[in-house]
Motif scaffolding. Sequence first.
Motif, PDB file in Angstrom:
ATOM      1  N   LEU A  85      -7.838  10.901  -2.719  1.00 56.02           N
ATOM      2  CA  LEU A  85      -8.153  10.343  -1.354  1.00 56.02           C
ATOM      3  C   LEU A  85      -9.753  10.200  -1.441  1.00 56.02           C
ATOM      4  O   LEU A  85     -10.499   9.485  -0.952  1.00 56.02           O
ATOM      5  CB  LEU A  85      -7.954  11.403  -0.376  1.00 56.02           C
ATOM      6  N   THR A 122       1.638  10.829   1.783  1.00 58.98           N
ATOM      7  CA  THR A 122       0.781  11.370   0.847  1.00 58.98           C
ATOM      8  C   THR A 122       1.019  13.010   0.393  1.00 58.98           C
ATOM      9  O   THR A 122       0.931  13.149  -0.640  1.00 58.98           O
ATOM     10  CB  THR A 122      -0.710  11.316   1.470  1.00 58.98           C
ATOM     11  N   MET A 140       0.996   7.324   6.637  1.00 59.05           N
ATOM     12  CA  MET A 140       0.286   7.307   5.199  1.00 59.05           C
ATOM     13  C   MET A 140       0.140   8.883   4.980  1.00 59.05           C
ATOM     14  O   MET A 140       0.152   9.475   3.678  1.00 59.05           O
ATOM     15  CB  MET A 140      -0.942   6.852   5.068  1.00 59.05           C
ATOM     16  N   TYR A 178      -7.184   2.933   1.354  1.00 59.87           N
ATOM     17  CA  TYR A 178      -5.830   2.957   1.851  1.00 59.87           C
ATOM     18  C   TYR A 178      -6.178   2.513   3.487  1.00 59.87           C
ATOM     19  O   TYR A 178      -5.231   2.210   4.027  1.00 59.87           O
ATOM     20  CB  TYR A 178      -5.241   4.395   1.590  1.00 59.87           C
ATOM     21  N   MET A 200      -0.373   9.486  -5.600  1.00 62.96           N
ATOM     22  CA  MET A 200      -0.335  10.789  -5.379  1.00 62.96           C
ATOM     23  C   MET A 200       0.625  11.766  -6.526  1.00 62.96           C
ATOM     24  O   MET A 200       0.189  12.539  -6.745  1.00 62.96           O
ATOM     25  CB  MET A 200       0.089  10.917  -3.969  1.00 62.96           C
ATOM     26  N   GLY A 210      -9.101   7.042  -0.679  1.00 64.33           N
ATOM     27  CA  GLY A 210      -8.923   6.976   0.989  1.00 64.33           C
ATOM     28  C   GLY A 210      -9.376   6.083   1.688  1.00 64.33           C
ATOM     29  O   GLY A 210      -8.658   5.632   2.551  1.00 64.33           O
ATOM     30  N   PRO A 238       0.763  -1.198   0.171  1.00 58.93           N
ATOM     31  CA  PRO A 238       0.096   0.029   0.241  1.00 58.93           C
ATOM     32  C   PRO A 238       0.828   1.210   0.060  1.00 58.93           C
ATOM     33  O   PRO A 238       0.267   2.323  -0.508  1.00 58.93           O
ATOM     34  CB  PRO A 238      -0.713  -0.092   1.318  1.00 58.93           C
ATOM     35  N   SER A 284       1.767   1.950  -3.674  1.00 59.88           N
ATOM     36  CA  SER A 284       0.821   2.265  -4.430  1.00 59.88           C
ATOM     37  C   SER A 284       0.324   3.719  -3.957  1.00 59.88           C
ATOM     38  O   SER A 284      -0.029   4.548  -4.762  1.00 59.88           O
ATOM     39  CB  SER A 284      -0.540   1.354  -3.991  1.00 59.88           C
ATOM     40  N   LEU A 285       0.425   4.350  -2.621  1.00 56.58           N
ATOM     41  CA  LEU A 285       0.019   5.492  -2.191  1.00 56.58           C
ATOM     42  C   LEU A 285       0.752   6.462  -2.935  1.00 56.58           C
ATOM     43  O   LEU A 285       0.526   7.337  -3.361  1.00 56.58           O
ATOM     44  CB  LEU A 285       0.170   5.589  -0.825  1.00 56.58           C
TER      45      LEU A 285
END
Length: 479
Positions: free
Chosen positions: A395, A420, A416, A402, A377, A399, A369, A372-373
């Motif tokens: 998000l 982000t 996170m 996540y 972004m 959101g 994750p 991926s995040l």
Amino acid sequence: MGLLAILISLALLMWLAYKGWSVLLLAPAAALLTAILSGEVVLANWTTTFMSGAGSFVIRWFPLFLLGGIFGKLMDDTGSITSIAKYLTKQLGVKRTMLAVVLASAVVTYGGVSVFVAFFVLVPMTREMFKAANIPSRLMPAAIGLGAFTFTMSAMPGSPSTNNAIPMPYFGTTTFAAPGLGIVASIITMAFGMWWLHRAEAKARTAGESYTEDDGKIVIPEKTREQATNSGDFDPAELEHGKRTDDYPSFIVAVMPLVVVIVVNFLMALIVLPRVDFSALESAPWGIDVNASIGVWSVLIALATANLTAVVLNFKRLQSLRESLDAGANSSALPILTIASLVGFGAVVAAMPTFEVVRDAVLQIPGGPLVSLVVAMNSLAALTGTASGGMAIALNALGSEYMRMAAEYGIDPALMHRLTVVSAGTLDALPHNGTVLLLLQISKQTHANSYFDMFMTVIVGVLISLVAIFFLGATFGSF
């Protein structure tokens, strides 16, 4: 066809926004085009899906934009920004011009002043210092950019910037999320940026370059204004309204509202509000998620207190308090509606049946994750040319996913949050970014002669810091 529809609509939105078209017009048009090409209901997607997404953003963030706009205008009209900039540059002197410019830019923006307000003080000040130090004017945007819209917007814990605030309701965090990682990212960004600026200055001197004079007049074309409000939280047109004082406050008086923002935000977010019993607000008729709201409430209280402090300390300097307040309030309208329109477009895209393919592809990026995040972004910020808009779109659509993955993998939401914000604050500064365009415009520089050095200070340095805190966070967790 659905996926192609999304790509075509996004490409048109990006291209026309770069050309200076208003996103208030482009976003709903792109959303309707997406629905048409996907074979979905058109009017319902506009009046319901688009407006629900845009409206939810306005409902959640208008108070922050409003108070932030007023704060920026008060700091400008009272002469506080000018006083702070002059004090720091005087203390550091001509021999440390680069450091003086970066620190002056960082101090005012970390304290909550919009970068667009700060630019109109920082650029003339930087022009004077570069002339005295005989540094090529083409390096001005790189120096101002490093201090104004890198680590103070996304990494420094407690920054009241819109960028640092947007993840809070989704992750239940505050602006002080992962403070240790934020400080590490700030140090790396600052250190790399200063190294590059000194290298560029030395190289220019060796080549015999010198400062080039210009007329010093600042003019904002309408197209630049539209591009700027796509990525900021202050309408530059409102800077012409209100009345600026010629009686500048002392450094202590000038900096006090900025100190109030940080201190009150800290007290509210970490000490006061967490100890208040808000259980009554969690049930009908309110139904508020208090954990998701404390961070937002803390910033609002901090900005409101800072606005009051600025007025009380500088009451005699505010030649027309009503005009200053009106201009500050009006400055928030176009930016929030612009970003809200981008969120509305994202809501329509997320409602398309084929979006599930995009969502699954993003969430299943190899590496877990956090990878991926970061990819999501960076990608959306780069495509939209705005960190806040890219974050809000991502998000709003992902959101909750996540947060679910954070619980599943045992990841601290604070980590996170910080990843982000720093991720969104990297590739957003590509050549089509409104903040970049405005800074180049008022500095009277071009992409050809200034953007490479800007790229190094506001993108490469931040990317290096992002990689560093990613591995630190993945290894040691949030701190």
